[in-house]
Design an enzyme around this catalytic site. Structure first.
Site, PDB file in Angstrom:
ATOM      1  N   ALA A 138      31.378  38.534  44.472  1.00 42.88           N
ATOM      2  CA  ALA A 138      30.002  38.453  44.692  1.00 42.88           C
ATOM      3  C   ALA A 138      29.571  39.573  44.267  1.00 42.88           C
ATOM      4  CB  ALA A 138      29.803  38.228  45.898  1.00 42.88           C
ATOM      5  N   SER A 139      28.207  39.265  43.282  1.00 43.08           N
ATOM      6  CA  SER A 139      27.438  40.247  42.596  1.00 43.08           C
ATOM      7  C   SER A 139      28.002  41.248  41.710  1.00 43.08           C
ATOM      8  CB  SER A 139      26.533  40.836  43.475  1.00 43.08           C
ATOM      9  OG  SER A 139      25.352  41.585  42.913  1.00 43.08           O
ATOM     10  N   SER A 140      28.280  42.541  42.014  1.00 46.28           N
ATOM     11  CA  SER A 140      29.017  43.484  41.272  1.00 46.28           C
ATOM     12  C   SER A 140      30.485  42.991  40.923  1.00 46.28           C
ATOM     13  CB  SER A 140      29.071  44.911  42.007  1.00 46.28           C
ATOM     14  OG  SER A 140      29.491  45.445  40.567  1.00 46.28           O
ATOM     15  N   TRP A 158      30.398  34.759  42.635  1.00 45.31           N
ATOM     16  CA  TRP A 158      29.089  34.306  43.484  1.00 45.31           C
ATOM     17  C   TRP A 158      28.038  35.457  43.192  1.00 45.31           C
ATOM     18  CZ3 TRP A 158      32.845  31.534  45.466  1.00 45.31           C
ATOM     19  CH2 TRP A 158      32.366  30.675  46.508  1.00 45.31           C
TER      20      TRP A 158
END
Length: 366
Positions: A146-148, A170
Protein backbone atom coordinates in the site's frame (compact mmCIF):
# COMPACT_ATOMS: atom_id res chain seq x y z
CA UNK A 1 2.66 9.64 2.93
CA UNK A 2 3.63 6.45 1.10
CA UNK A 3 3.46 3.01 2.67
CA UNK A 4 3.65 -0.76 3.06
CA UNK A 5 4.25 -3.88 0.96
CA UNK A 6 3.68 -7.57 1.58
CA UNK A 7 5.32 -10.37 -0.39
CA UNK A 8 3.87 -13.87 -0.43
CA UNK A 9 5.92 -16.89 -1.49
CA UNK A 10 4.02 -20.17 -1.77
CA UNK A 11 5.87 -23.09 -0.17
CA UNK A 12 6.00 -26.69 -1.17
CA UNK A 13 7.48 -28.80 1.62
CA UNK A 14 6.72 -29.42 5.28
CA UNK A 15 8.06 -27.27 8.09
CA UNK A 16 7.02 -26.54 11.66
CA UNK A 17 7.05 -23.58 14.02
CA UNK A 18 5.83 -22.69 17.46
CA UNK A 19 3.09 -20.17 18.20
CA UNK A 20 4.08 -16.54 17.79
CA UNK A 21 7.77 -17.28 17.21
CA UNK A 22 9.63 -14.23 15.91
CA UNK A 23 13.18 -14.34 14.62
CA UNK A 24 15.39 -11.84 12.79
CA UNK A 25 16.75 -12.57 9.33
CA UNK A 26 20.29 -11.27 9.71
CA UNK A 27 21.62 -12.15 6.28
CA UNK A 28 19.53 -13.08 3.25
CA UNK A 29 22.28 -12.61 0.67
CA UNK A 30 21.70 -10.19 -2.22
CA UNK A 31 21.12 -6.81 -0.54
CA UNK A 32 22.86 -4.03 -2.52
CA UNK A 33 20.93 -1.13 -0.94
CA UNK A 34 21.69 -2.33 2.60
CA UNK A 35 18.12 -2.92 3.77
CA UNK A 36 18.14 -3.59 7.55
CA UNK A 37 17.51 -7.12 8.92
CA UNK A 38 13.75 -7.89 8.99
CA UNK A 39 11.85 -9.79 11.69
CA UNK A 40 10.11 -13.00 10.63
CA UNK A 41 6.90 -14.12 12.38
CA UNK A 42 6.04 -17.82 12.29
CA UNK A 43 2.37 -18.90 12.43
CA UNK A 44 0.66 -20.75 15.25
CA UNK A 45 -0.16 -23.95 13.40
CA UNK A 46 2.36 -26.67 12.71
CA UNK A 47 1.96 -28.09 9.21
CA UNK A 48 3.13 -31.44 7.83
CA UNK A 49 2.27 -31.53 4.15
CA UNK A 50 3.47 -33.71 1.29
CA UNK A 51 5.98 -32.24 -1.19
CA UNK A 52 3.31 -31.73 -3.86
CA UNK A 53 1.40 -29.18 -1.75
CA UNK A 54 2.38 -25.77 -3.16
CA UNK A 55 -0.24 -23.37 -1.82
CA UNK A 56 1.22 -22.12 1.47
CA UNK A 57 2.59 -18.53 1.46
CA UNK A 58 5.35 -16.42 3.00
CA UNK A 59 4.31 -12.73 3.16
CA UNK A 60 6.90 -9.99 3.32
CA UNK A 61 5.18 -6.99 4.99
CA UNK A 62 7.00 -3.73 4.27
CA UNK A 63 6.19 -0.90 6.66
CA UNK A 64 4.83 2.64 6.09
CA UNK A 65 7.07 5.65 5.59
CA UNK A 66 8.38 6.73 8.94
CA UNK A 67 7.99 3.26 10.40
CA UNK A 68 9.82 -0.04 10.61
CA UNK A 69 9.19 -3.71 10.03
CA UNK A 70 8.81 -4.31 13.75
CA UNK A 71 6.29 -1.48 14.06
CA UNK A 72 4.29 -2.79 11.14
CA UNK A 73 3.90 -6.19 12.76
CA UNK A 74 1.06 -4.65 14.81
CA UNK A 75 -0.68 -3.14 11.80
CA UNK A 76 -1.40 -6.05 9.45
CA UNK A 77 -4.98 -6.66 10.59
CA UNK A 78 -6.03 -10.29 10.56
CA UNK A 79 -3.48 -11.41 8.00
CA UNK A 80 -1.84 -13.26 10.88
CA UNK A 81 -5.06 -15.27 11.25
CA UNK A 82 -4.75 -16.35 7.62
CA UNK A 83 -1.12 -17.21 8.33
CA UNK A 84 -2.21 -19.40 11.26
CA UNK A 85 -5.02 -21.11 9.34
CA UNK A 86 -3.11 -21.61 6.10
CA UNK A 87 0.30 -22.13 7.70
CA UNK A 88 2.65 -19.49 6.36
CA UNK A 89 5.28 -17.27 8.04
CA UNK A 90 5.45 -13.49 7.49
CA UNK A 91 8.53 -11.34 6.89
CA UNK A 92 8.55 -7.65 7.90
CA UNK A 93 11.42 -5.90 6.06
CA UNK A 94 12.55 -2.37 6.90
CA UNK A 95 13.51 0.21 4.28
CA UNK A 96 16.80 2.09 4.32
CA UNK A 97 16.42 5.27 6.38
CA UNK A 98 19.03 7.04 4.25
CA UNK A 99 16.40 7.73 1.57
CA UNK A 100 14.38 9.81 4.03
CA UNK A 101 11.15 9.08 5.91
CA UNK A 102 11.91 5.34 5.62
CA UNK A 103 10.13 5.25 2.25
CA UNK A 104 11.00 2.75 -0.45
CA UNK A 105 13.21 3.71 -3.38
CA UNK A 106 10.84 3.91 -6.36
CA UNK A 107 12.77 6.55 -8.35
CA UNK A 108 16.42 5.62 -8.91
CA UNK A 109 17.80 3.97 -12.02
CA UNK A 110 19.17 1.27 -9.72
CA UNK A 111 15.77 0.23 -8.38
CA UNK A 112 14.01 0.67 -11.74
CA UNK A 113 16.44 -1.72 -13.46
CA UNK A 114 16.60 -5.51 -13.20
CA UNK A 115 19.67 -6.35 -11.11
CA UNK A 116 20.45 -2.64 -10.94
CA UNK A 117 21.46 -2.60 -7.29
CA UNK A 118 18.48 -0.83 -5.68
CA UNK A 119 15.75 -1.73 -3.20
CA UNK A 120 13.95 -3.87 -5.76
CA UNK A 121 17.00 -6.14 -6.03
CA UNK A 122 17.23 -6.40 -2.22
CA UNK A 123 13.57 -7.45 -1.99
CA UNK A 124 14.06 -9.98 -4.79
CA UNK A 125 17.05 -11.30 -2.85
CA UNK A 126 14.86 -11.70 0.21
CA UNK A 127 12.42 -13.75 -1.86
CA UNK A 128 15.27 -16.04 -2.89
CA UNK A 129 16.19 -16.50 0.76
CA UNK A 130 12.59 -17.31 1.70
CA UNK A 131 12.21 -19.79 -1.14
CA UNK A 132 15.30 -21.62 0.07
CA UNK A 133 14.49 -21.34 3.78
CA UNK A 134 10.93 -22.64 3.43
CA UNK A 135 11.41 -24.90 0.40
CA UNK A 136 9.18 -22.58 -1.61
CA UNK A 137 7.48 -22.92 -4.95
CA UNK A 138 9.20 -20.32 -7.13
CA UNK A 139 6.22 -20.16 -9.50
CA UNK A 140 3.93 -18.79 -6.77
CA UNK A 141 5.51 -15.64 -5.40
CA UNK A 142 3.16 -12.72 -4.67
CA UNK A 143 3.41 -9.20 -3.27
CA UNK A 144 0.84 -7.01 -1.52
CA UNK A 145 1.54 -3.38 -0.77
CA UNK A 146 0.00 0.00 0.00
CA UNK A 147 1.17 3.51 -0.92
CA UNK A 148 4.99 3.43 -0.97
CA UNK A 149 4.79 -0.36 -0.81
CA UNK A 150 2.27 -0.36 -3.66
CA UNK A 151 4.57 1.90 -5.62
CA UNK A 152 7.52 -0.44 -5.27
CA UNK A 153 5.13 -3.35 -5.83
CA UNK A 154 4.52 -1.96 -9.31
CA UNK A 155 8.29 -1.54 -9.68
CA UNK A 156 8.82 -5.18 -8.71
CA UNK A 157 6.31 -6.32 -11.32
CA UNK A 158 8.39 -4.52 -13.96
CA UNK A 159 11.92 -5.23 -12.72
CA UNK A 160 11.44 -8.82 -11.54
CA UNK A 161 8.63 -10.37 -13.61
CA UNK A 162 10.60 -13.62 -13.41
CA UNK A 163 10.26 -13.59 -9.59
CA UNK A 164 6.65 -12.52 -8.96
CA UNK A 165 3.50 -14.30 -10.06
CA UNK A 166 1.22 -11.51 -8.84
CA UNK A 167 1.10 -8.08 -7.22
CA UNK A 168 -1.72 -6.39 -5.27
CA UNK A 169 -1.24 -2.63 -4.88
CA UNK A 170 -3.29 -0.32 -2.63
CA UNK A 171 -3.04 3.44 -3.38
CA UNK A 172 -0.03 3.12 -5.64
CA UNK A 173 1.34 4.56 -8.89
CA UNK A 174 2.56 2.96 -12.14
CA UNK A 175 6.06 1.55 -12.40
CA UNK A 176 8.67 4.23 -13.21
CA UNK A 177 6.19 7.01 -12.38
CA UNK A 178 8.86 8.45 -10.04
CA UNK A 179 11.62 8.23 -12.68
CA UNK A 180 13.68 11.44 -13.02
CA UNK A 181 12.64 12.64 -9.57
CA UNK A 182 15.30 13.18 -6.91
CA UNK A 183 13.53 10.89 -4.44
CA UNK A 184 10.19 9.16 -3.84
CA UNK A 185 9.26 10.71 -0.49
CA UNK A 186 6.68 13.29 0.65
CA UNK A 187 9.42 15.96 0.64
CA UNK A 188 10.46 15.40 -2.98
CA UNK A 189 10.12 18.71 -4.90
CA UNK A 190 8.73 16.92 -7.95
CA UNK A 191 5.30 15.55 -6.92
CA UNK A 192 3.97 15.16 -10.49
CA UNK A 193 3.81 11.39 -9.95
CA UNK A 194 1.59 11.09 -6.84
CA UNK A 195 -0.49 14.19 -7.60
CA UNK A 196 -1.67 12.69 -10.91
CA UNK A 197 0.02 15.08 -13.35
CA UNK A 198 1.90 12.27 -15.08
CA UNK A 199 -1.22 10.09 -14.99
CA UNK A 200 -3.08 12.77 -16.94
CA UNK A 201 -0.38 13.43 -19.51
CA UNK A 202 1.33 10.10 -20.22
CA UNK A 203 -0.14 7.81 -22.89
CA UNK A 204 -0.70 4.10 -22.42
CA UNK A 205 2.20 3.43 -24.78
CA UNK A 206 4.52 5.49 -22.59
CA UNK A 207 3.49 3.63 -19.43
CA UNK A 208 3.91 0.27 -21.17
CA UNK A 209 7.36 1.19 -22.51
CA UNK A 210 8.46 2.33 -19.04
CA UNK A 211 7.47 -1.03 -17.56
CA UNK A 212 9.07 -3.11 -20.30
CA UNK A 213 12.31 -1.10 -20.24
CA UNK A 214 13.01 -2.16 -16.64
CA UNK A 215 13.87 -5.67 -17.84
CA UNK A 216 14.11 -5.39 -21.63
CA UNK A 217 15.40 -8.91 -22.20
CA UNK A 218 12.49 -10.62 -20.46
CA UNK A 219 9.90 -12.42 -22.60
CA UNK A 220 8.26 -14.81 -20.13
CA UNK A 221 5.04 -14.79 -18.12
CA UNK A 222 4.14 -11.50 -16.42
CA UNK A 223 2.70 -11.07 -12.91
CA UNK A 224 -1.06 -10.77 -12.52
CA UNK A 225 -2.10 -7.41 -11.03
CA UNK A 226 -4.77 -6.34 -8.51
CA UNK A 227 -4.96 -2.53 -8.14
CA UNK A 228 -7.03 -0.65 -5.53
CA UNK A 229 -7.60 3.07 -4.99
CA UNK A 230 -10.03 5.34 -3.15
CA UNK A 231 -11.76 8.10 -5.11
CA UNK A 232 -11.17 10.59 -2.26
CA UNK A 233 -7.50 9.76 -1.64
CA UNK A 234 -5.94 13.08 -0.49
CA UNK A 235 -2.33 11.90 -0.82
CA UNK A 236 -2.06 9.86 -4.02
CA UNK A 237 -4.45 10.88 -6.79
CA UNK A 238 -7.13 8.43 -7.97
CA UNK A 239 -5.90 9.26 -11.50
CA UNK A 240 -3.03 6.89 -10.80
CA UNK A 241 -5.44 3.94 -10.74
CA UNK A 242 -6.32 4.61 -14.38
CA UNK A 243 -2.63 4.95 -15.22
CA UNK A 244 -1.79 1.65 -13.48
CA UNK A 245 -4.62 -0.12 -15.31
CA UNK A 246 -3.45 1.37 -18.60
CA UNK A 247 0.14 0.26 -17.98
CA UNK A 248 -0.60 -3.30 -17.00
CA UNK A 249 -3.44 -3.95 -19.44
CA UNK A 250 -0.99 -3.03 -22.18
CA UNK A 251 1.81 -5.16 -20.74
CA UNK A 252 -0.49 -8.14 -20.13
CA UNK A 253 -2.39 -7.76 -23.41
CA UNK A 254 -5.89 -7.65 -21.91
CA UNK A 255 -8.75 -5.22 -22.52
CA UNK A 256 -11.47 -3.81 -20.30
CA UNK A 257 -14.33 -6.27 -19.90
CA UNK A 258 -16.86 -5.02 -17.33
CA UNK A 259 -17.52 -3.26 -14.03
CA UNK A 260 -19.14 -5.03 -11.07
CA UNK A 261 -20.66 -2.79 -8.39
CA UNK A 262 -20.49 -3.47 -4.65
CA UNK A 263 -17.82 -6.12 -5.11
CA UNK A 264 -16.17 -7.33 -2.90
CA UNK A 265 -18.08 -5.04 -0.52
CA UNK A 266 -20.36 -1.99 -0.46
CA UNK A 267 -19.11 1.07 -2.40
CA UNK A 268 -16.35 -0.93 -4.06
CA UNK A 269 -16.37 -1.37 -7.84
CA UNK A 270 -14.50 -4.28 -9.40
CA UNK A 271 -12.99 -3.29 -12.75
CA UNK A 272 -12.43 -6.44 -14.78
CA UNK A 273 -9.99 -6.85 -17.66
CA UNK A 274 -10.22 -9.92 -19.85
CA UNK A 275 -11.57 -12.83 -17.82
CA UNK A 276 -10.41 -11.28 -14.57
CA UNK A 277 -7.55 -13.70 -13.95
CA UNK A 278 -4.70 -11.39 -15.02
CA UNK A 279 -5.84 -7.87 -14.16
CA UNK A 280 -8.53 -6.35 -11.95
CA UNK A 281 -8.97 -2.97 -10.32
CA UNK A 282 -11.00 -1.85 -7.30
CA UNK A 283 -12.32 1.71 -7.20
CA UNK A 284 -13.54 2.60 -3.72
CA UNK A 285 -16.22 5.30 -3.80
CA UNK A 286 -15.39 7.91 -1.16
CA UNK A 287 -12.37 5.90 -0.05
CA UNK A 288 -9.38 7.76 1.33
CA UNK A 289 -5.74 6.79 1.39
CA UNK A 290 -5.26 3.03 1.72
CA UNK A 291 -8.78 1.56 1.72
CA UNK A 292 -9.11 -1.50 4.00
CA UNK A 293 -7.37 -4.63 2.77
CA UNK A 294 -9.75 -7.25 1.40
CA UNK A 295 -7.76 -10.37 2.22
CA UNK A 296 -10.32 -12.86 0.89
CA UNK A 297 -10.49 -11.15 -2.50
CA UNK A 298 -6.71 -10.74 -2.65
CA UNK A 299 -5.75 -14.27 -1.69
CA UNK A 300 -8.46 -15.72 -3.94
CA UNK A 301 -7.09 -13.66 -6.86
CA UNK A 302 -3.67 -15.14 -6.16
CA UNK A 303 -5.13 -18.66 -6.02
CA UNK A 304 -4.05 -19.13 -2.38
CA UNK A 305 -7.53 -19.18 -0.87
CA UNK A 306 -10.85 -20.75 -1.79
CA UNK A 307 -14.31 -19.82 -0.55
CA UNK A 308 -14.20 -22.29 2.34
CA UNK A 309 -10.63 -21.97 3.62
CA UNK A 310 -10.25 -18.40 4.80
CA UNK A 311 -8.89 -16.74 7.87
CA UNK A 312 -11.90 -14.71 8.90
CA UNK A 313 -14.96 -16.94 8.90
CA UNK A 314 -15.69 -16.22 5.24
CA UNK A 315 -16.06 -12.42 5.26
CA UNK A 316 -13.73 -9.98 3.54
CA UNK A 317 -11.28 -8.48 5.96
CA UNK A 318 -9.59 -5.19 6.51
CA UNK A 319 -5.97 -4.89 7.49
CA UNK A 320 -6.15 -1.24 8.23
CA UNK A 321 -5.57 0.64 11.32
CA UNK A 322 -7.54 2.28 14.04
CA UNK A 323 -7.55 4.99 16.59
CA UNK A 324 -7.52 4.09 20.21
CA UNK A 325 -3.95 2.92 20.66
CA UNK A 326 -2.11 4.14 23.73
CA UNK A 327 0.78 6.52 23.36
CA UNK A 328 2.67 4.90 26.23
CA UNK A 329 5.10 7.84 26.20
CA UNK A 330 6.13 7.16 22.59
CA UNK A 331 5.72 9.35 19.52
CA UNK A 332 5.37 8.71 15.81
CA UNK A 333 7.70 10.37 13.31
CA UNK A 334 6.35 12.71 10.66
CA UNK A 335 4.45 10.86 7.90
CA UNK A 336 4.07 7.79 10.12
CA UNK A 337 0.73 6.18 11.02
CA UNK A 338 -0.90 7.41 14.23
CA UNK A 339 -4.42 5.93 14.18
CA UNK A 340 -7.14 3.94 12.43
CA UNK A 341 -9.26 0.84 13.00
CA UNK A 342 -7.14 -1.90 14.59
CA UNK A 343 -4.11 0.35 15.04
CA UNK A 344 -2.28 -0.26 18.34
CA UNK A 345 0.82 1.87 17.90
CA UNK A 346 1.71 5.37 19.06
CA UNK A 347 -1.04 7.95 18.61
CA UNK A 348 1.14 10.95 19.57
CA UNK A 349 3.15 12.65 16.83
CA UNK A 350 6.69 13.97 17.06
CA UNK A 351 7.19 17.70 17.43
CA UNK A 352 6.28 19.60 14.28
CA UNK A 353 3.44 17.34 13.14
CA UNK A 354 -0.08 16.42 14.28
CA UNK A 355 -2.19 13.29 13.85
CA UNK A 356 -4.57 13.95 10.96
CA UNK A 357 -7.54 11.75 9.99
CA UNK A 358 -7.51 10.31 6.46
CA UNK A 359 -10.18 7.61 6.71
CA UNK A 360 -11.56 5.31 9.45
CA UNK A 361 -8.65 2.95 8.83
CA UNK A 362 -5.80 5.40 8.62
CA UNK A 363 -4.53 8.58 10.32
CA UNK A 364 -1.09 10.05 9.69
CA UNK A 365 1.36 12.46 11.33
CA UNK A 366 1.47 15.49 9.01
Amino acid sequence: MYFELAILVATALAWSASAGTTTTVSNWGDNPSNLPPPPCLYPFQTRHESPDRRWRAIPHQLHPCGGSGSQFMSEVGNLTTYADNLGFPILFPTSNAELGFNCWDCFSTKTLTHNGGGDSEGIAGMVSWALNQFKGDATRVFAVGASSGAMIGNVLAATYPNVFAGIAAWSGVPSSCWANATSSTPSTPDQTCPNGTKARTFSQAQWVNLALSSDPGYSGTRPKMLLTHGTADPLVSILNLNAELAQWSGVLGVSFSKNVTNDPTTNWKRIVYGDGTKLIGFEVEGGGHIPPFQWDATLEFFGLLNSTSNGSGGSSSSGGSSGGGSTGGCSTAQFGQCGGTGFTGCTACASGSTCQFSNPYYSQCL
